[in-house]
Design an enzyme around this catalytic site. Structure first.
Site, PDB file in Angstrom:
ATOM      1  N   GLU A 293       0.827  -1.218   0.000  1.00  0.00           N
ATOM      2  CA  GLU A 293       0.000   0.000   0.000  1.00  0.00           C
ATOM      3  C   GLU A 293       0.857   1.262   0.000  1.00  0.00           C
ATOM      4  OE1 GLU A 293      -2.942   0.189   3.101  1.00  0.00           O
ATOM      5  OE2 GLU A 293      -4.404  -0.903   1.931  1.00  0.00           O
ATOM      6  N   HIS A 314       8.714 -26.856  -1.316  1.00  0.00           N
ATOM      7  CA  HIS A 314       8.110 -27.998  -2.007  1.00  0.00           C
ATOM      8  C   HIS A 314       6.957 -27.563  -2.905  1.00  0.00           C
ATOM      9  CE1 HIS A 314      10.349 -31.045   0.405  1.00  0.00           C
ATOM     10  NE2 HIS A 314      10.506 -29.957   1.146  1.00  0.00           N
ATOM     11  N   LYS A 428     -14.139  -0.335  -4.073  1.00  0.00           N
ATOM     12  CA  LYS A 428     -15.271   0.012  -3.194  1.00  0.00           C
ATOM     13  C   LYS A 428     -16.347   0.730  -4.004  1.00  0.00           C
ATOM     14  CE  LYS A 428     -12.377   0.707   0.850  1.00  0.00           C
ATOM     15  NZ  LYS A 428     -11.783   1.691   1.722  1.00  0.00           N
TER      16      LYS A 428
HETATM   17  O1  PA5 Z   1      -3.704   0.960   5.778  1.00  0.00           O
HETATM   18  C1  PA5 Z   1      -4.839   1.364   5.632  1.00  0.00           C
HETATM   19  O2  PA5 Z   1      -5.132   2.555   5.762  1.00  0.00           O
HETATM   20  C2  PA5 Z   1      -5.968   0.414   5.313  1.00  0.00           C
HETATM   21  O3  PA5 Z   1      -5.542  -0.876   5.134  1.00  0.00           O
HETATM   22  C3  PA5 Z   1      -6.979   0.427   6.445  1.00  0.00           C
HETATM   23  O4  PA5 Z   1      -6.354   0.041   7.625  1.00  0.00           O
HETATM   24  C4  PA5 Z   1      -8.152  -0.504   6.153  1.00  0.00           C
HETATM   25  O5  PA5 Z   1      -8.753  -0.161   4.953  1.00  0.00           O
HETATM   26  C5  PA5 Z   1      -9.173  -0.415   7.267  1.00  0.00           C
HETATM   27  O6  PA5 Z   1      -9.605   0.902   7.424  1.00  0.00           O
HETATM   28  P1  PA5 Z   1     -10.391   1.357   8.705  1.00  0.00           P
HETATM   29  O7  PA5 Z   1      -9.522   1.192   9.885  1.00  0.00           O
HETATM   30  O8  PA5 Z   1     -10.737   2.783   8.454  1.00  0.00           O
HETATM   31  O9  PA5 Z   1     -11.619   0.485   8.819  1.00  0.00           O
END
Ligand code: PA5
Length: 461
Positions: A293, A314, A428
């Site tokens: 990310e 393996h 989303k």
């Molecule tokens: O790193 C990030 O920002 C995302 O992976 C969020 O942690 C994930 O989408 C969950 O978001 P939230 O904590 O707002 O539910």
């Protein structure tokens, strides 16, 4: 004095050279300075840098310890509801440090509650299995975690779990067993927690999800299963101290960022995180989110992958040894395992393994690691080794901080903002359009039109 995590990059030479490292050093130091001074892109999300120092001895930490002790003493089941950064840190650390079959232990042996996770998928069968466990357990606590408070997966899961908890305990008792970890002011979860009277913990504004394991997001569930969260923070704090060293040879985060980015420049665009301890599987999942990310933007970034050795030797071993050459490996080497055992003797020796009788298993594991390093090096796969002195919360704290710091530096070396994640919104939007969410009518129309233009594939009958 406690030891320090160290990096051995011998097996990345000659894919890169010491001259290249020396030539790149200034860029690494510059990127590290940008991060340290808070002058880079995304600088409103670098609060994780001070977390260990600020948290140790804080009132908030006292409250986390108090509530996690309450859960440890009173619950036989804790369910954490969250996804991405609101899930993977706790999962990674608890899997790494708890007994490998933690949830299967007797209450007496386990001591703390069983730990399950929900809201990290939309699977109906997972949800039903979770609800079934709530029915079966005597004393259930829920920790619902969402920074935005509006994420679909944990939102859906929490609806069902809340309903089940209220049916099992009644509304008032259920509300005492539900703890919400969320933003200080914003989001549906904050409003819900206020309305229902849940106890809450705050996710700081300046810490993004994937950097939040050392906030209540990770610390509460980790502490609730009896792991020493002070030591985790102390390890991270120590790493923040040696993370300020300007000499690369004294700074594992700088060295790691330097080597992986030089390898990328040489065309090695996929990094495989390797472990020889299966309990580190989810640590790799946490690492994949952290780097995936943070770096995967604007057509850039090293692709983060992972394997569990020797199991995956393996299955993936052939490909790594002999497939296309664009991969490098980063090996997590736990120098002393949590415990060891010896190979049993069997004089009949039908399997021809009697020569190993009496040998510590970890010695064999280390030979497998050494043999694999040499074989993959021969197969033209550069390898870096991260030496972790012991598998405990102190060193895991160090490792978490080193990876986070190196991730910020790597992002700046690549020229991306390592602290945002605009790309995760795309699915989303489509999902909500397909589900006819109010306000998504135009997106739905656009999607229907787009689907008409897609090439039609054949469906086999
Ligand atoms: O790193 C990030 O920002 C995302 O992976 C969020 O942690 C994930 O989408 C969950 O978001 P939230 O904590 O707002 O539910």
């Amino acid at each position: 004095m406690d030891k320090k995590i160290s990096i051995d990059y011998s097996y990345t030479l000659p894919f890169i050279t010491e001259d290249m490292i020396n030539g790149y050093k200034d860029s690494v130091l510059k990127a590290a300075k940008t991060l340290a001074d808070g002058t880079g892109e995304g600088n409103d999300f670098i609060g994780w840098r001070q977390l260990p120092t600020e948290r140790l001895g804080s009132e908030e930490l006292k409250k986390i310890v108090e509530v996690s002790n309450e859960i440890y003493e009173n619950a036989d089941l804790l369910i954490c509801v969250g996804i991405g950064g609101s899930y993977l840190g706790a999962k990674a650390v608890t899997e790494a440090l708890c007994h490998p079959f933690y949830n299967m232990l007797s209450d007496e042996d386990r001591k703390g509650p069983k730990l399950l996770f929900a809201g990290q998928n939309i699977s109906a069968s997972w949800m039903n299995a979770i609800l079934d466990q709530i029915d079966k357990a005597k004393s259930v606590y829920i920790n619902v975690i969402s920074k935005s408070g509006t994420t679909t997966e944990p939102g859906i899961a929490f609806r069902n779990i809340k309903t089940k908890m209220e049916k099992k305990y009644g509304k008032i008792d259920a509300s005492k067993r539900i703890i919400a970890t969320t933003d200080a002011k914003k989001g549906a979860l904050r409003t819900l927690a206020t309305n229902e009277g849940y106890r809450t913990f705050i996710i700081p504004d300046d810490v993004g999800g994937r950097f939040s394991v050392l906030t209540p997001v990770g610390l509460l569930p980790i502490g609730a299963v009896g792991i020493d969260i002070m030591k985790l923070l102390q390890g991270a704090q120590e790493a923040s101290v040696f993370g300020a060293e300007q000499d690369l040879s004294l700074n594992p985060a700088f060295t790691y960022a330097c080597i992986r980015n030089l390898l990328l420049q040489k065309g090695y665009h996929t990094e495989i995180l390797v472990n020889y301890e299966p309990t580190l599987h989810y640590f790799s999942e946490w690492w994949k989110q952290l780097y995936g990310e943070s770096e995967g933007k604007n057509g850039k970034g090293i692709f983060p992958a992972s394997v569990d050795f020797t199991s995956d030797l393996h299955s993936m071993g052939q490909w790594i040894q002999d497939g296309q050459r664009f991969i490098f490996e980063t090996v997590l080497n736990v120098e002393s395992p949590m415990n060891d055992t010896k190979v049993a003797s069997d004089k009949e020796d039908l399997d021809g393994l009697e020569f190993l009788a009496g040998k510590p298993l970890d010695e064999i594991n280390k030979c497998a690691m050494k043999g694999t390093l040499l074989a993959h090096y021969d197969g033209k796969v550069p390898n870096m080794v991260i030496n972790i002195p012991e598998m405990n919360s102190y060193y895991l704290g160090q490792l978490i901080y080193i990876f986070e710091q190196a991730c910020g530096i790597s992002g700046y070396l690549l020229g991306v903002n390592p602290f945002n994640q605009p790309g995760v919104e795309a699915y989303k939007k489509n999902m909500f359009a397909l589900l006819n969410k109010p306000g998504y009518q135009d997106a739905r129309k656009a999607l229907d039109e787009k689907m008409k233009t897609l090439p039609s594939g054949k469906v086999t009958k």
